[in-house]
Design a protein around this motif. Structure first.
Motif, PDB file in Angstrom:
ATOM      1  N   PRO A   1       0.814  -0.961   0.097  1.00 54.62           N
ATOM      2  CA  PRO A   1      -0.019  -0.032  -0.236  1.00 54.62           C
ATOM      3  C   PRO A   1       0.891   1.144   0.384  1.00 54.62           C
ATOM      4  CG  PRO A   1       0.135  -0.826   2.290  1.00 54.62           C
ATOM      5  CD  PRO A   1       1.078  -2.116   0.784  1.00 54.62           C
ATOM      6  N   GLY A   2       0.553   2.138  -0.426  1.00 52.58           N
ATOM      7  CA  GLY A   2       1.240   3.539  -0.546  1.00 52.58           C
ATOM      8  C   GLY A   2       1.350   4.162   0.630  1.00 52.58           C
ATOM      9  N   TYR A   3       0.783   3.591   2.084  1.00 51.96           N
ATOM     10  CA  TYR A   3       1.107   4.074   3.066  1.00 51.96           C
ATOM     11  C   TYR A   3       1.756   2.955   4.171  1.00 51.96           C
ATOM     12  CZ  TYR A   3      -3.203   1.179   4.341  1.00 51.96           C
ATOM     13  OH  TYR A   3      -3.158  -0.290   4.548  1.00 51.96           O
ATOM     14  N   LEU A   4       2.538   2.382   3.311  1.00 49.23           N
ATOM     15  CA  LEU A   4       3.751   1.510   3.620  1.00 49.23           C
ATOM     16  C   LEU A   4       4.768   2.352   4.585  1.00 49.23           C
ATOM     17  CD1 LEU A   4       4.556  -1.124   4.382  1.00 49.23           C
ATOM     18  CD2 LEU A   4       6.461  -1.215   2.732  1.00 49.23           C
ATOM     19  N   TYR A   5       5.248   3.395   3.852  1.00 50.52           N
ATOM     20  CA  TYR A   5       6.414   4.316   4.416  1.00 50.52           C
ATOM     21  C   TYR A   5       5.766   4.676   5.873  1.00 50.52           C
ATOM     22  CZ  TYR A   5       9.778   7.815   5.657  1.00 50.52           C
ATOM     23  OH  TYR A   5      10.109   9.058   6.166  1.00 50.52           O
ATOM     24  N   SER A   6       4.834   5.564   5.765  1.00 44.41           N
ATOM     25  CA  SER A   6       4.043   5.715   6.695  1.00 44.41           C
ATOM     26  C   SER A   6       3.850   5.089   8.266  1.00 44.41           C
ATOM     27  CB  SER A   6       2.763   7.545   7.197  1.00 44.41           C
ATOM     28  OG  SER A   6       3.106   7.517   5.783  1.00 44.41           O
TER      29      SER A   6
ATOM     30  N   GLU B   1       1.049   8.971  -1.870  1.00 44.06           N
ATOM     31  CA  GLU B   1       0.002   8.087  -0.687  1.00 44.06           C
ATOM     32  C   GLU B   1      -0.833   9.175  -0.968  1.00 44.06           C
ATOM     33  OE1 GLU B   1       2.078   7.721   3.312  1.00 44.06           O
ATOM     34  OE2 GLU B   1      -0.353   7.560   3.886  1.00 44.06           O
ATOM     35  N   ILE B   2      -1.384  10.386  -0.382  1.00 46.52           N
ATOM     36  CA  ILE B   2      -2.864  11.229  -0.476  1.00 46.52           C
ATOM     37  C   ILE B   2      -3.522  10.935  -1.598  1.00 46.52           C
ATOM     38  CG2 ILE B   2      -3.955  13.282  -0.664  1.00 46.52           C
ATOM     39  CD1 ILE B   2      -1.180  14.132   1.495  1.00 46.52           C
ATOM     40  N   ALA B   3      -2.805  10.827  -2.866  1.00 48.23           N
ATOM     41  CA  ALA B   3      -3.403  10.414  -4.713  1.00 48.23           C
ATOM     42  C   ALA B   3      -3.480   9.404  -4.037  1.00 48.23           C
ATOM     43  CB  ALA B   3      -2.550  11.216  -5.181  1.00 48.23           C
ATOM     44  N   GLY B   4      -2.929   8.128  -3.229  1.00 42.18           N
ATOM     45  CA  GLY B   4      -3.594   7.152  -3.391  1.00 42.18           C
ATOM     46  C   GLY B   4      -4.693   6.929  -2.460  1.00 42.18           C
ATOM     47  N   ARG B   5      -4.855   7.772  -1.761  1.00 45.69           N
ATOM     48  CA  ARG B   5      -5.880   7.357  -0.293  1.00 45.69           C
ATOM     49  C   ARG B   5      -7.072   8.207  -1.207  1.00 45.69           C
ATOM     50  NH1 ARG B   5      -5.460   4.741   3.958  1.00 45.69           N
ATOM     51  NH2 ARG B   5      -3.505   5.121   4.917  1.00 45.69           N
ATOM     52  N   LEU B   6      -6.956   9.649  -2.218  1.00 44.41           N
ATOM     53  CA  LEU B   6      -8.545  10.189  -3.420  1.00 44.41           C
ATOM     54  C   LEU B   6      -8.632   9.277  -4.255  1.00 44.41           C
ATOM     55  CD1 LEU B   6      -7.043  13.493  -2.531  1.00 44.41           C
ATOM     56  CD2 LEU B   6      -8.648  12.839  -1.581  1.00 44.41           C
ATOM     57  N   GLU B   7      -7.818   8.229  -3.915  1.00 40.10           N
ATOM     58  CA  GLU B   7      -7.988   6.837  -5.706  1.00 40.10           C
ATOM     59  C   GLU B   7      -8.393   8.203  -6.910  1.00 40.10           C
ATOM     60  OE1 GLU B   7     -11.695   4.980  -4.887  1.00 40.10           O
ATOM     61  OE2 GLU B   7     -11.091   3.931  -3.331  1.00 40.10           O
ATOM     62  N   GLU B   8      -6.791   8.852  -7.155  1.00 40.38           N
ATOM     63  CA  GLU B   8      -6.306   9.744  -7.931  1.00 40.38           C
ATOM     64  C   GLU B   8      -5.903   8.456  -8.636  1.00 40.38           C
ATOM     65  OE1 GLU B   8      -6.294  13.529  -6.578  1.00 40.38           O
ATOM     66  OE2 GLU B   8      -4.623  12.911  -6.520  1.00 40.38           O
ATOM     67  N   MET B   9      -5.458   8.618 -10.226  1.00 37.21           N
ATOM     68  CA  MET B   9      -4.902   7.789 -11.184  1.00 37.21           C
ATOM     69  C   MET B   9      -3.299   8.302 -11.234  1.00 37.21           C
ATOM     70  SD  MET B   9      -6.445   6.122 -13.677  1.00 37.21           S
ATOM     71  CE  MET B   9      -7.922   6.480 -14.894  1.00 37.21           C
ATOM     72  N   PRO B  10      -2.852   6.873 -10.529  1.00 33.55           N
ATOM     73  CA  PRO B  10      -1.335   7.231 -10.654  1.00 33.55           C
ATOM     74  C   PRO B  10      -0.905   7.062 -12.297  1.00 33.55           C
ATOM     75  CG  PRO B  10      -2.388   4.809 -10.986  1.00 33.55           C
ATOM     76  CD  PRO B  10      -3.641   5.319 -10.686  1.00 33.55           C
ATOM     77  N   ALA B  11       0.055   7.485 -12.286  1.00 29.74           N
ATOM     78  CA  ALA B  11       0.813   8.052 -13.158  1.00 29.74           C
ATOM     79  C   ALA B  11       2.212   7.245 -13.263  1.00 29.74           C
ATOM     80  CB  ALA B  11       1.321   9.672 -13.886  1.00 29.74           C
ATOM     81  N   GLU B  12       3.519   7.426 -13.757  1.00 32.96           N
ATOM     82  CA  GLU B  12       4.912   7.041 -13.232  1.00 32.96           C
ATOM     83  C   GLU B  12       4.819   6.375 -12.082  1.00 32.96           C
ATOM     84  OE1 GLU B  12       8.449   9.200 -15.296  1.00 32.96           O
ATOM     85  OE2 GLU B  12       7.181  10.575 -14.974  1.00 32.96           O
ATOM     86  N   GLU B  13       5.198   5.638 -11.917  1.00 32.14           N
ATOM     87  CA  GLU B  13       5.677   4.950 -10.641  1.00 32.14           C
ATOM     88  C   GLU B  13       4.855   4.977  -9.583  1.00 32.14           C
ATOM     89  OE1 GLU B  13       9.244   4.402  -8.960  1.00 32.14           O
ATOM     90  OE2 GLU B  13      10.203   4.588 -11.741  1.00 32.14           O
ATOM     91  N   GLY B  14       3.894   5.224  -9.775  1.00 35.28           N
ATOM     92  CA  GLY B  14       2.050   5.566  -8.830  1.00 35.28           C
ATOM     93  C   GLY B  14       2.536   7.370  -8.608  1.00 35.28           C
ATOM     94  N   PHE B  15       2.940   8.112  -9.069  1.00 31.95           N
ATOM     95  CA  PHE B  15       3.186   8.743  -7.931  1.00 31.95           C
ATOM     96  C   PHE B  15       1.881  10.371  -9.337  1.00 31.95           C
ATOM     97  CE2 PHE B  15       7.638   8.821  -7.077  1.00 31.95           C
ATOM     98  CZ  PHE B  15       7.958   8.844  -6.103  1.00 31.95           C
ATOM     99  N   PRO B  16       1.413  10.708  -8.899  1.00 29.65           N
ATOM    100  CA  PRO B  16      -0.070  11.369  -9.470  1.00 29.65           C
ATOM    101  C   PRO B  16       0.833  11.909 -10.901  1.00 29.65           C
ATOM    102  CG  PRO B  16       0.520  12.945  -7.582  1.00 29.65           C
ATOM    103  CD  PRO B  16       1.782  11.986  -7.694  1.00 29.65           C
ATOM    104  N   ALA B  17       0.379  12.903 -12.220  1.00 28.88           N
ATOM    105  CA  ALA B  17       0.581  13.111 -12.831  1.00 28.88           C
ATOM    106  C   ALA B  17       0.959  14.202 -12.767  1.00 28.88           C
ATOM    107  CB  ALA B  17      -0.467  12.922 -14.268  1.00 28.88           C
ATOM    108  N   TYR B  18       0.606  15.314 -12.041  1.00 29.94           N
ATOM    109  CA  TYR B  18       0.911  16.703 -11.650  1.00 29.94           C
ATOM    110  C   TYR B  18       1.821  17.204 -11.017  1.00 29.94           C
ATOM    111  CZ  TYR B  18      -1.942  15.540  -6.888  1.00 29.94           C
ATOM    112  OH  TYR B  18      -2.277  14.622  -6.412  1.00 29.94           O
ATOM    113  N   LEU B  19       2.781  15.804 -10.668  1.00 30.70           N
ATOM    114  CA  LEU B  19       4.025  15.233  -9.727  1.00 30.70           C
ATOM    115  C   LEU B  19       5.285  16.767 -10.353  1.00 30.70           C
ATOM    116  CD1 LEU B  19       6.074  14.661  -7.456  1.00 30.70           C
ATOM    117  CD2 LEU B  19       6.903  12.913  -9.449  1.00 30.70           C
TER     118      LEU B  19
END
Lengths: 463, 303
Positions: A272-277, B55-73
C-alpha cells in the motif's frame, strides 16, 4: 460500550455491519461467538455502515449469530515492569501458562508522536561485543539500526547474540530487552526462547510471539503492543530498553495482505502507498526524551526478498532508520560469522557514541581508515581477477593481505564470543599495520606513532 | 540556531502535514526575503514530500502516473523550485531565496521520476555516490556526474576574491580526474604496472586531489570549514604539483624518484594541518616541492 447482535457479512477478516452507526475510527471491537471472543478494530465508519477487521480466524463464523461489542476506545494494552521475564502472544496475552501480570498502567497501543523538540539526541555507546558493529557501525542509545538480511543467512543467531551480549558502560543503569517475533516459524521462536533461558537472562527480557501461522492482522498489532511496553519501561521507569524485532518483511506482507482485502489502490510491488508512514509509526517510537533517563533502542531485522536492497521494504526502512547493518551472502559462504558487509552498512549516529568521551580517542579516524582501506581492497580484488595477483604492485598485494586478515580476524568471531571495544580497536590496528603507513591517510601523526606497528613499512618499495 | 527556522515533520506525523511543510517553509523564507534577507532553504527530503503526494493521491483514488506518483508531480516540483530567486523588495533593497533540495531516490536510481523532474527545473546538481559513501569519502559528491550551470556566473567573484587563475585551476583539476577515470578502466584490464610513468603520475595526482582536496573531514576542527582562499590554495597546490611532476617525467626523471620526494600522508593532511588563517603555508610547501622536482630536470632542459 455498546452491544449489537448480528452482522451483515463477513469478507475474509472483515466484518461488515449496516444500520449501527456512531462507531469511531480505530475503535476496539469484541466479537463474541460460540467458540470464544475475537478482538478487532473499526476500519471504516459512516452514517450507517461499519467495517471492522478481526485479529483472528473468521472461518466458521456466522454473521447473524455474532455479538458485537464496541468498546468505546482504541486498543489499549496493560503495561508493567512485571512483564519482564514473561512470554506473550501477538496481542500481549500471556503465552507461558501463567496468569496475566498486574497492569501498572493502560496505554493506547498507537502511542503518540513525540514533539521533535522534546527529544534528546541519541548518544552513549551500547557495547554488543561484535567487532564489526561496535567498531565500525556503533549502536548508540535511542538509535534505530536495522539488520538487512536474506533467507538462509544467520540473522537470528546475530540477533540473539546481540540481545545476550548487549552491555552499557554505566553499571548502575538497567538494561531490558524486548524481543518481538513477527510471523516467524515455530522453530525460530523456540530457538530464541531457548537461547534466552539458557543464558539466564530471561528475567530482563519480555518476549512477544506472533507465529507464521497466526493471524496476519494480529501481526500489525504486535510491534505496537511491544513498543508500548518499551516506552513505559524507558520513559516512566528509566530502563535502557533494547527492542529486537524479526522479521519486518513479514509485517509488511501482512500489511499488503490486509490492504488488498480492503480493496485499496496498490503501490510499488502491490504494497500500500502508506507503507512508509506505517513503518514510520513503528520505527519512530524510539529514542530519548529530555529530562528522562531511559531510552528505547530498536534493532529491527528484515530479510530482503531476493537479496534486493531496492525492494520497497528495505528501501523505505532505510529512509526512516539511522543506518543499517547489511549481511552478505558471499561472506557467509566463505564461512565468516557474523557475515556483516561493512561497506554498505552504516550507523548514522555513530559519531555521537565514539571517541574520547565514549570509547577511545583514536576510534573515529581508525574506523574511517578501515572503511577506506577495505573499499580499496574491493577495487583491487576486481582488478586481480582479470590480471592475476602476481601482476599487482607490492602495495596492492599488501591490500589483498589486509583484506583477507580483516575478514578472518576482525569480522569473524565466535557466536558466543564478546569482544570488548578495546580488543576490537587493537585487532583493527594490528590489521592496519599490514599496510604501509603512506596508505593510512586518515590517521594523524600521533595515533600512528602510538598504535601502528608497521611491519611492512621497509619492505614495500615505491614502485 | 539563532538565525534558523526549523520546520520538523517526523515520519510518524500525519502525512498531509508533510505535504504542507514544504510550502510553509517556502512562505517563511519569502517573508524574510521581502525584508531584504538572503535566505537559504534546505528541504530534506523532497522525495519524502513526493511520497506524501503519492500517498494522498492513492487515498483519494486518483489515477496513478509514473511509478504511482500523481500526474501533477512535475508541475508541483516546478512550482516549488520556481519560488527561489532574487527580488527587488518594495523597500528598494535586494533579497533572495536559495533552495537546496535533497532527493533520495530508491536504490540510488537517478532515473526515477522525482530525480528526473527535479533536474529539469534546477541548474546545479550534486550527485551523492554510493561507492564513495561506502569508502566513507565525505562529502560523497561524485565529481563526474555532478554539475553546476552557475560556474560561469560565479567565476568573476572567485577571480576577484582568490586570484585570477580559479577557472584555469578548476578546469585543470577536472581534466586530471577525467583522465584518471579513463586510465582506471585500463588498469582494470592490464594492471597499473603496465602503464608508462606519465600515466601513472596522472593516477597519483588524481588520488591526491580526491583525498587531499575533494574529501573533507566534517568532524575535524580545522577541516570542517575551509575558507575560499584555502580551497583555491589547495587546488593550486595539487594542480601545480601535478604539472611540475609531469615536466620532470617528460625530461626523463623516473616516477620512483618523484614518489620518494612526496610524503603522501602529509600532503593529504595539509587540509587538516594548515589552519584557515595561515593559507600562505600551502604556497611555501608547494614552492619547496616544485624546487625538489625541478632539481630532477637535467640542466640543459630547464626552462
Amino acid at each position: 460500550m455498546r452491544e449489537y447482535v448480528g452482522a451483515d457479512r463477513i469478507e475474509g477478516p472483515l466484518v461488515v455491519a449496516e444500520g449501527y452507526g456512531k462507531a469511531a475510527c480505530g475503535e476496539l471491537i469484541e466479537v463474541h461467538a460460540d467458540d470464544g471472543v475475537r478482538l478487532g478494530q473499526v476500519l471504516t465508519t459512516g452514517e450507517d455502515l461499519v467495517v471492522a477487521e478481526l485479529w483472528g480466524e473468521t472461518a466458521g463464523l456466522q454473521p447473524h449469530q455474532l455479538l458485537l461489542r464496541f468498546c468505546g476506545e482504541t486498543f489499549h494494552t496493560g503495561v508493567s515492569r512485571e512483564m519482564l521475564g514473561r512470554v506473550f502472544d501477538g496481542l500481549g496475552r500471556p503465552r507461558d501458562g501463567l496468569p496475566p501480570p498486574m497492569a501498572e498502567d493502560r496505554v493506547d497501543m498507537h502511542g503518540a508522536p513525540l514533539n521533535p523538540t522534546a527529544r534528546a539526541y541519541p548518544q552513549d555507546f551500547i557495547e554488543t561485543g561484535i567487532s564489526a558493529i561496535d567498531g565500525m557501525n556503533t549502536v548508540v542509545r535511542g538509535q534505530k539500526l536495522p539488520i538487512f538480511s536474506g533467507a538462509g543467512l544467520p540473522h537470528n543467531e546475530l540477533a540473539a547474540q546481540i540481545a545476550l551480549q548487549a552491555r552499557i558502560a554505566d553499571e548502575s543503569e538497567t538494561l531490558a530487552v524486548i524481543f518481538v517475533a513477527l510471523g516467524v516459524s515455530h522453530d525460530t521462536a523456540a530457538y530464541f526462547q531457548q537461547r534466552f533461558e539458557e543464558s539466564g537472562l530471561l528475567a530482563r527480557t519480555a518476549v512477544f510471539l506472533n507465529l507464521a501461522d497466526e493471524s496476519p492482522l494480529e501481526r500489525l498489532v504486535t510491534p505496537r503492543v511491544a513498543l508500548s511496553l518499551a516506552e513505559f519501561l524507558a520513559f516512566e521507569h528509566g530502563y535502557q530498553v533494547l527492542v529486537l524485532m524479526t522479521d519486518l518483511t513479514n509485517y509488511a506482507e501482512a500489511l499488503r495482505e490486509i490492504s488488498s482485502r480492503r480493496n485499496e489502490v496498490p503501490g510499488r510491488k502491490a504494497y500500500p502507498g502508506y507503507l512508509y508512514s506505517d513503518l514510520a509509526e513503528i520505527f519512530e517510537r524510539c529514542g530519548r526524551v529530555r529530562g528522562r533517563p531511559g531510552s528505547v533502542t530498536q534493532i529491527p531485522i528484515l530479510t530482503m526478498p531476493g537479496d534486493d536492497i531496492t525492494h520497497p521494504v528495505p528501501d523505505l526502512t532505510g529512509y526512516i532508520t539511522e543506518g543499517q547493518i547489511v549481511l552478505s551472502r558471499a561472506l557467509h559462504r566463505e564461512g565468516i560469522y557474523p557475515p556483516i558487509d561493512v561497506l554498505p552498512s552504516l550507523s548514522r549516529l555513530m559519531k555521537n557514541g565514539i571517541g574520547e568521551r565514549h570509547t577511545r580517542a583514536d576510534h573515529p579516524s581508525w574506523a574511517g581508515q578501515l572503511y577506506a582501506s577495505y573499499a580499496r581492497v574491493q577495487e583491487i580484488r576486481a582488478i586481480s581477477v582479470i590480471i592475476g595477483e602476481t601482476a599487482l604492485t607490492p602495495v596492492d598485494r599488501a591490500y589483498l593481505e589486509f583484506g583477507r586478515e580483516f575478514e578472518r580476524r576482525f569480522l569473524a568471531q565466535g557466536a558466543g564470543q564478546a569482544r570488548s571495544i578495546v580488543e576490537t580497536l587493537d585487532t583493527g590496528w594490528e590489521i592496519l599495520s599490514l599496510l604501509p603507513s603512506s596508505e593510512l591517510t586518515r590517521i594523524n601523526e600521533e595515533d600512528l606513532r602510538r598504535y601502528y606497528s608497521g611491519k611492512l613499512e621497509g619492505r614495500i618499495s615505491h614502485d | 540556531m539563532e538565525r534558523t527556522v526549523l520546520i520538523a515533520n517526523t515520519s510518524n506525523m500525519p502525512v498531509a502535514a508533510r505535504e504542507a511543510s514544504i510550502y510553509l517553509a517556502t512562505t517563511i523564507a519569502e517573508y524574510f526575503r521581502d525584508q531584504g534577507y538572503d535566505v537559504a532553504l534546505m528541504a530534506d527530503s523532497t522525495s519524502r514530500w513526493a511520497e506524501a503526494l503519492r500517498e494522498i493521491a492513492g487515498r483519494l483514488e486518483e489515477m496513478p502516473a509514473e511509478e504511482g506518483f500523481p500526474a501533477y508531480l512535475p508541475s508541483r516540483i516546478a512550482a516549488f523550485y520556481e519560488r527561489a530567486g532574487r527580488v527587488r523588495t518594495l523597500g528598494g533593497t535586494e533579497g533572495s531565496v536559495s533552495m537546496v533540495g535533497a532527493v533520495s531516490p530508491p536504490g540510488g536510481d537517478f532515473t526515477e521520476p522525482v530525480t528526473q523532474h527535479t533536474q529539469r527545473y534546477t541548474r546545479a546538481f550534486w550527485a551523492l555516490d554510493r561507492t564513495l559513501a561506502n569508502a566513507r569519502h565525505y562529502p560523497a559528491i561524485n565529481w563526474q556526474t555532478s554539475y553546476s550551470l552557475y560556474s560561469a556566473a560565479v567565476a568573476p567573484w572567485w577571480a576577484k576574491e582568490t586570484g585570477p587563475d580559479w577557472q584555469a585551476l578548476r578546469d585543470a583539476a577536472a581534466q586530471i580526474l577525467e583522465q584518471a577515470s579513463r586510465l582506471e578502466q585500463l588498469v582494470r584490464l592490464v594492471g597499473a604496472q603496465a602503464l608508462p610513468d606519465r600515466q601513472r603520475w596522472i593516477l597519483d595526482a588524481a588520488r591526491l586531489l580526491k583525498e587531499g582536496f575533494l574529501q573533507q573531514n566534517a568532524l575535524h576542527p580545522v577541516d570542517a570549514y575551509c575558507v575560499p582562499a584555502k580551497q583555491v590554495a589547495l587546488l593550486r597546490f595539487f594542480v601545480e604539483l601535478y604539472q611540475s611532476g609531469q615536466q620532470a617525467i617528460e625530461s626523463g626523471a623516473p616516477l620512483t624518484r618523484i614518489r620518494q620526494l612526496l610524503d603522501v600522508r602529509r600532503l593529504v593532511q595539509i587540509k587538516e594541518t594548515v589552519p584557515n588563517d595561515q593559507v600562505d603555508q600551502i604556497a611555501h610547501m608547494l614552492e619547496e616541492l616544485k624546487a625538489g622536482m625541478n632539481a630532477m630536470v637535467p640542466a640543459e632542459r630547464k626552462i
